[in-house]
Write a protein that holds these residues in place. Structure first.
Motif, mmCIF file in Angstrom:
data_model
loop_
_atom_site.group_PDB
_atom_site.id
_atom_site.type_symbol
_atom_site.label_atom_id
_atom_site.label_comp_id
_atom_site.label_asym_id
_atom_site.label_seq_id
_atom_site.Cartn_x
_atom_site.Cartn_y
_atom_site.Cartn_z
ATOM 1 N N PHE A 264 0.839 -1.183 0.000
ATOM 2 C CA PHE A 264 0.000 0.000 0.000
ATOM 3 C C PHE A 264 0.885 1.249 0.000
ATOM 4 C CE2 PHE A 264 -4.039 -2.050 2.041
ATOM 5 C CZ PHE A 264 -4.194 -2.837 0.925
ATOM 6 N N CYS A 265 0.244 2.401 -0.042
ATOM 7 C CA CYS A 265 0.922 3.682 -0.254
ATOM 8 C C CYS A 265 2.150 3.910 0.631
ATOM 9 C CB CYS A 265 -0.067 4.829 -0.130
ATOM 10 S SG CYS A 265 -1.136 4.742 1.328
ATOM 11 N N ALA A 266 1.958 3.982 1.940
ATOM 12 C CA ALA A 266 3.069 4.288 2.845
ATOM 13 C C ALA A 266 4.148 3.208 2.783
ATOM 14 C CB ALA A 266 2.558 4.459 4.278
ATOM 15 N N GLU A 267 3.725 1.957 2.691
ATOM 16 C CA GLU A 267 4.671 0.842 2.591
ATOM 17 C C GLU A 267 5.505 0.955 1.313
ATOM 18 O OE1 GLU A 267 1.793 -2.549 4.637
ATOM 19 O OE2 GLU A 267 1.652 -2.150 2.491
ATOM 20 N N SER A 268 4.850 1.314 0.215
ATOM 21 C CA SER A 268 5.524 1.427 -1.080
ATOM 22 C C SER A 268 6.600 2.494 -1.062
ATOM 23 C CB SER A 268 4.520 1.767 -2.179
ATOM 24 O OG SER A 268 3.601 0.729 -2.362
ATOM 25 N N ILE A 269 6.270 3.639 -0.507
ATOM 26 C CA ILE A 269 7.231 4.749 -0.492
ATOM 27 C C ILE A 269 8.409 4.435 0.404
ATOM 28 C CG2 ILE A 269 7.541 7.135 0.270
ATOM 29 C CD1 ILE A 269 4.868 7.701 -0.934
ATOM 30 N N LEU A 270 8.135 3.919 1.585
ATOM 31 C CA LEU A 270 9.228 3.584 2.492
ATOM 32 C C LEU A 270 10.157 2.556 1.847
ATOM 33 C CD1 LEU A 270 10.471 4.113 5.240
ATOM 34 C CD2 LEU A 270 9.032 2.276 6.150
ATOM 35 N N THR A 271 9.594 1.566 1.194
ATOM 36 C CA THR A 271 10.381 0.540 0.504
ATOM 37 C C THR A 271 11.197 1.145 -0.635
ATOM 38 O OG1 THR A 271 8.759 -1.157 1.087
ATOM 39 C CG2 THR A 271 10.232 -1.650 -0.766
ATOM 40 N N THR A 272 10.567 1.986 -1.428
ATOM 41 C CA THR A 272 11.245 2.629 -2.562
ATOM 42 C C THR A 272 12.436 3.459 -2.111
ATOM 43 O OG1 THR A 272 9.217 2.690 -3.867
ATOM 44 C CG2 THR A 272 10.930 4.273 -4.475
ATOM 45 N N VAL A 273 12.224 4.296 -1.114
ATOM 46 C CA VAL A 273 13.295 5.186 -0.652
ATOM 47 C C VAL A 273 14.397 4.389 0.043
ATOM 48 C CG1 VAL A 273 13.852 7.161 0.823
ATOM 49 C CG2 VAL A 273 11.770 7.187 -0.566
ATOM 50 N N ALA A 274 14.018 3.388 0.821
ATOM 51 C CA ALA A 274 15.027 2.540 1.471
ATOM 52 C C ALA A 274 15.903 1.859 0.415
ATOM 53 C CB ALA A 274 14.358 1.505 2.364
ATOM 54 N N GLU A 275 15.269 1.326 -0.618
ATOM 55 C CA GLU A 275 16.036 0.678 -1.692
ATOM 56 C C GLU A 275 16.938 1.684 -2.400
ATOM 57 O OE1 GLU A 275 13.350 -1.439 -4.287
ATOM 58 O OE2 GLU A 275 12.830 -2.894 -2.718
ATOM 59 N N TYR A 276 16.415 2.866 -2.643
ATOM 60 C CA TYR A 276 17.180 3.921 -3.331
ATOM 61 C C TYR A 276 18.469 4.236 -2.567
ATOM 62 C CZ TYR A 276 18.131 8.423 -5.585
ATOM 63 O OH TYR A 276 18.713 9.468 -6.267
#
Length: 146
Positions: free
Chosen positions: A16-28
């Motif tokens: 979901f939204c918050a999970e997706s962003i946190l995952t994206t930025v962590a990976e980045y």
């Protein structure tokens, strides 16, 4: 941009939204933790379907914390707050509000709202908010770096 696409891709996998962003930025930033995306779950759907702040935005704030969160009471909050303010202002400028129910036009904490969400395919809107908020989060983080 890559961050926009990655944020949408995470959303498309079922996060979901918050999970997706946190995952994206962590990976980045090459950050790995068993707490990602776990700590973001309750922020999704406007703070657990309570018509609160959009989960894409609160997930973005968590993402900022990965980089500028304090590790002790002696550290300054200034870089963190500056990045958070840029993120919130950018999101508000683009979408006119930070409130989940206003962004979607329905209260997804109700049965009627759930039906509206499904019928109008509002998950597509959430996907866009998620991609854009991921991009805004990384931009806000990068704008603070010396």
């Amino acid at each position: 941009s890559l961050n926009l696409v990655q944020g949408r891709r995470e959303f498309d996998t079922g996060l979901f939204c918050a999970e997706s962003i946190l995952t994206t930025v962590a990976e980045y930033y090459g950050i790995q933790s068993q707490l990602i995306p776990v700590i973001a779950t309750g922020l999704c759907s406007g703070m657990g379907r309570t018509c609160g702040t959009c989960g894409a935005l609160t997930g973005g704030i968590l993402a900022v914390n990965l980089i500028y969160g304090r590790k002790s009471e002696y550290e300054s909050v200034e870089k963190n707050y500056e990045a958070v303010q840029e993120l919130v202002h950018g999101f508000t400028e683009l979408f006119g509000t930070t409130n989940c129910a206003e962004l979607l036009g329905c209260d997804i904490g109700t049965e009627a709202g759930q039906l509206t969400f499904t019928h109008k395919k509002l998950h597509r809107r959430c996907r866009e908010y998620t991609g854009i908020a991921a991009e805004l989060s990384i931009k806000a983080i990068e704008n603070i770096k010396e």
